[in-house]
Design an enzyme around this catalytic site. Structure first.
Site, PDB file in Angstrom:
ATOM      1  N   ARG A  56       0.796  -1.217   0.000  1.00  9.85           N
ATOM      2  CA  ARG A  56       0.000   0.000   0.000  1.00  9.85           C
ATOM      3  C   ARG A  56       0.834   1.275   0.000  1.00  9.85           C
ATOM      4  O   ARG A  56       0.546   2.216  -0.729  1.00  9.85           O
ATOM      5  CB  ARG A  56      -0.895   0.084   1.258  1.00  9.85           C
ATOM      6  CG  ARG A  56      -2.224  -0.558   1.119  1.00  9.85           C
ATOM      7  CD  ARG A  56      -2.661  -1.058   2.474  1.00  9.85           C
ATOM      8  NE  ARG A  56      -1.739  -2.111   2.864  1.00  9.85           N
ATOM      9  CZ  ARG A  56      -1.944  -3.395   2.551  1.00  9.85           C
ATOM     10  NH1 ARG A  56      -3.024  -3.760   1.950  1.00  9.85           N
ATOM     11  NH2 ARG A  56      -1.038  -4.298   2.883  1.00  9.85           N
ATOM     12  N   THR A  57       1.851   1.309   0.847  1.00  6.92           N
ATOM     13  CA  THR A  57       2.581   2.570   0.992  1.00  6.92           C
ATOM     14  C   THR A  57       3.233   2.944  -0.344  1.00  6.92           C
ATOM     15  O   THR A  57       3.054   4.056  -0.847  1.00  6.92           O
ATOM     16  CB  THR A  57       3.621   2.471   2.122  1.00  6.92           C
ATOM     17  OG1 THR A  57       2.937   2.078   3.308  1.00  6.92           O
ATOM     18  CG2 THR A  57       4.305   3.803   2.355  1.00  6.92           C
ATOM     19  N   LYS A  92      25.451  -4.958  -3.200  1.00  2.00           N
ATOM     20  CA  LYS A  92      26.913  -5.080  -3.344  1.00  2.00           C
ATOM     21  C   LYS A  92      27.644  -4.440  -2.172  1.00  2.00           C
ATOM     22  O   LYS A  92      28.861  -4.364  -2.158  1.00  2.00           O
ATOM     23  CB  LYS A  92      27.371  -4.371  -4.628  1.00  2.00           C
ATOM     24  CG  LYS A  92      26.788  -4.912  -5.903  1.00  2.00           C
ATOM     25  CD  LYS A  92      27.364  -4.104  -7.072  1.00  2.00           C
ATOM     26  CE  LYS A  92      26.648  -4.411  -8.372  1.00  2.00           C
ATOM     27  NZ  LYS A  92      26.948  -3.396  -9.394  1.00  2.00           N
ATOM     28  N   ARG A 151      11.676   3.754   2.594  1.00  2.00           N
ATOM     29  CA  ARG A 151      11.309   2.765   3.627  1.00  2.00           C
ATOM     30  C   ARG A 151      12.530   1.900   3.880  1.00  2.00           C
ATOM     31  O   ARG A 151      13.169   1.432   2.926  1.00  2.00           O
ATOM     32  CB  ARG A 151      10.146   1.902   3.188  1.00  2.00           C
ATOM     33  CG  ARG A 151       9.992   0.698   4.112  1.00  2.00           C
ATOM     34  CD  ARG A 151       8.716  -0.038   3.927  1.00  2.00           C
ATOM     35  NE  ARG A 151       7.591   0.749   4.399  1.00  2.00           N
ATOM     36  CZ  ARG A 151       6.351   0.264   4.508  1.00  2.00           C
ATOM     37  NH1 ARG A 151       6.098  -0.987   4.186  1.00  2.00           N
ATOM     38  NH2 ARG A 151       5.370   1.022   4.936  1.00  2.00           N
ATOM     39  N   HIS A 168       6.275   6.362  11.174  1.00  6.62           N
ATOM     40  CA  HIS A 168       5.607   6.187   9.874  1.00  6.62           C
ATOM     41  C   HIS A 168       4.632   7.367   9.718  1.00  6.62           C
ATOM     42  O   HIS A 168       3.425   7.210   9.775  1.00  6.62           O
ATOM     43  CB  HIS A 168       4.878   4.846   9.865  1.00  6.62           C
ATOM     44  CG  HIS A 168       4.475   4.339   8.514  1.00  6.62           C
ATOM     45  ND1 HIS A 168       4.455   5.135   7.378  1.00  6.62           N
ATOM     46  CD2 HIS A 168       4.069   3.114   8.108  1.00  6.62           C
ATOM     47  CE1 HIS A 168       4.051   4.396   6.349  1.00  6.62           C
ATOM     48  NE2 HIS A 168       3.812   3.181   6.765  1.00  6.62           N
TER      49      HIS A 168
HETATM   50  C1  NCD Z   1       2.492  -0.888   8.193  1.00  6.70           C
HETATM   51  C2  NCD Z   1       4.001  -0.709   8.192  1.00  6.70           C
HETATM   52  O1  NCD Z   1       4.679  -1.009   7.202  1.00  6.70           O
HETATM   53  O2  NCD Z   1       4.483  -0.225   9.209  1.00  6.70           O
HETATM   54  N1  NCD Z   1       1.979  -1.069   6.905  1.00  6.70           N
HETATM   55  C3  NCD Z   1       1.683   0.046   6.151  1.00  6.70           C
HETATM   56  O3  NCD Z   1       2.522   0.881   5.900  1.00  6.70           O
HETATM   57  N2  NCD Z   1       0.417   0.204   5.748  1.00  6.70           N
HETATM   58  C4  NCD Z   1       2.018  -1.875   9.171  1.00  6.70           C
HETATM   59  C5  NCD Z   1       2.530  -3.278   9.140  1.00  6.70           C
HETATM   60  O4  NCD Z   1       3.351  -3.658   8.305  1.00  6.70           O
HETATM   61  O5  NCD Z   1       2.078  -4.045   9.986  1.00  6.70           O
END
Ligand code: NCD
Length: 322
Positions: free
Chosen positions: A67-68, A96, A117, A145
């Site tokens: 999703r992100t 590498k 991320r 986040h």
């Molecule tokens: C979350 C994350 O990656 O922190 N997911 C997200 O970004 N929607 C929650 C999770 O992975 O449990």
């Protein structure tokens, strides 16, 4: 007033990094949610907007994401921009042995902004130092986040019109869950009451409790789920972050210890909404999807207008400083 700063013109956060939710003031968050609301028709593809035309946004995803990453990409493309995407770090020179610093430094010469991320807490802060373009934290280990928090707040505000005075239960892995670390802070800023409900070994860490105390938040612990939700407005469920456990046996001890299903929700107020950042892996039974409580798919959609609002504020052409 709860959302004090309803801006007529789009919010400007020109050139800013967003590493933690603390990087945004209450007024800025409120302004972003207002512009995200106006972006909904664009996010749905019903209206065109060229706000990011000619802009390139790099997606550096060194940890799994559905999703992100895809909602960031959708946001950029709906606004006429384009993306450079690392979806699999194994296919890059990180494999590498290239340092994150070098990778980000290079990316910042290819793109106008970087969305990162990474599995390590603090990685986004380091990236922001390496980059001369804005960096947005899309999750750093068990850290923060912030953009998830923006869409979480929008989901609640859309349903209740406010955050002040709402009773919000944070359920699940409050130790490693970065979404709740960012969200708890923001809820406290906007005056929600917070109930923490988790297995003992996954309690919210002290540093976050200290922050909440300093904010003067109304917080209490209620490990019993039925009791926790009795007069709650929002139940925010999280997945146990298996990948962050140093020891798999510790994970096995808590796996499957909570589950939200129709039986649990029988005791809830009719207006209670159930949220989850997703992915869910058994914490919410599929039968909940058909109830009016389920808000998690709407929440996932709101990721797009929220990320549109944030990116267009950061890449704002006006050069106006916030
Ligand atoms: C979350 C994350 O990656 O922190 N997911 C997200 O970004 N929607 C929650 C999770 O992975 O449990």
């Amino acid at each position: 007033m709860i959302f004090p700063h309803s801006l007529a013109r789009p919010m400007s956060l020109h050139g800013r990094d967003v590493v933690s939710i603390r990087d945004l003031s209450r007024e800025e968050i409120a302004g972003l949610l207002d512009s995200a609301k106006r972006m909904i028709p664009v996010a749905e593809g019903r209206r065109a907007s060229p706000l990011l035309a000619g802009k390139i946004v790099a997606m550096a995803f060194v940890e799994p994401s559905t999703r992100t990453r895809l909602s960031f990409e959708s946001a950029v493309q709906r606004l006429g921009g384009s993306c450079l995407t690392i979806a699999d770090a194994g296919a890059t020179s990180l494999r590498k042995g290239e340092s994150l610093y070098d990778t980000i430094r290079m990316l910042s010469s290819y793109a106008d902004a970087i969305v990162l991320r990474h599995p390590n807490e603090g990685a986004a802060r380091l990236a922001a130092r390496a980059s001369d373009r804005p960096v947005i934290n899309a999750g750093d280990g068990a850290g923060q986040h912030p953009t998830q928090t923006l869409l979480d707040l929008m989901t609640i505000r859309e349903r209740f019109g406010t955050l002040a005075g709402l009773k919000v239960v944070l359920l699940g892995d409050l130790k490693y869950g970065r979404t709740v670390h960012s969200l708890a802070y923001a809820l406290a800023e906007f005056g929600s009451e917070i109930t923490l409900s988790s297995p003992e070994s996954l309690r919210l860490p002290e540093e976050h409790r200290d922050d909440l105390r300093r904010q003067g938040a109304k917080v209490h612990d209620e490990p019993n789920l039925e009791r926790a939700i009795r007069d709650a407005d929002v139940l925010y469920v999280t997945r146990i972050q298996k990948e962050r456990f140093p020891d798999e046996s510790e994970y096995r001890e808590v796996a499957g210890t909570y589950r939200v299903d129709a039986r649990v929700l029988k005791e809830a107020k009719p207006q209670l909404i159930v949220m989850h950042p997703l992915p869910r892996v058994g914490e919410i039974a599929a039968e909940v999807d058909a109830t009016p409580h389920a808000a998690y798919f709407r929440q996932a959609f709101l990721a797009v207008p929220v990320r549109m609002a944030l990116l267009s504020a950061i890449l704002d052409r006006s050069g106006r400083r916030p």
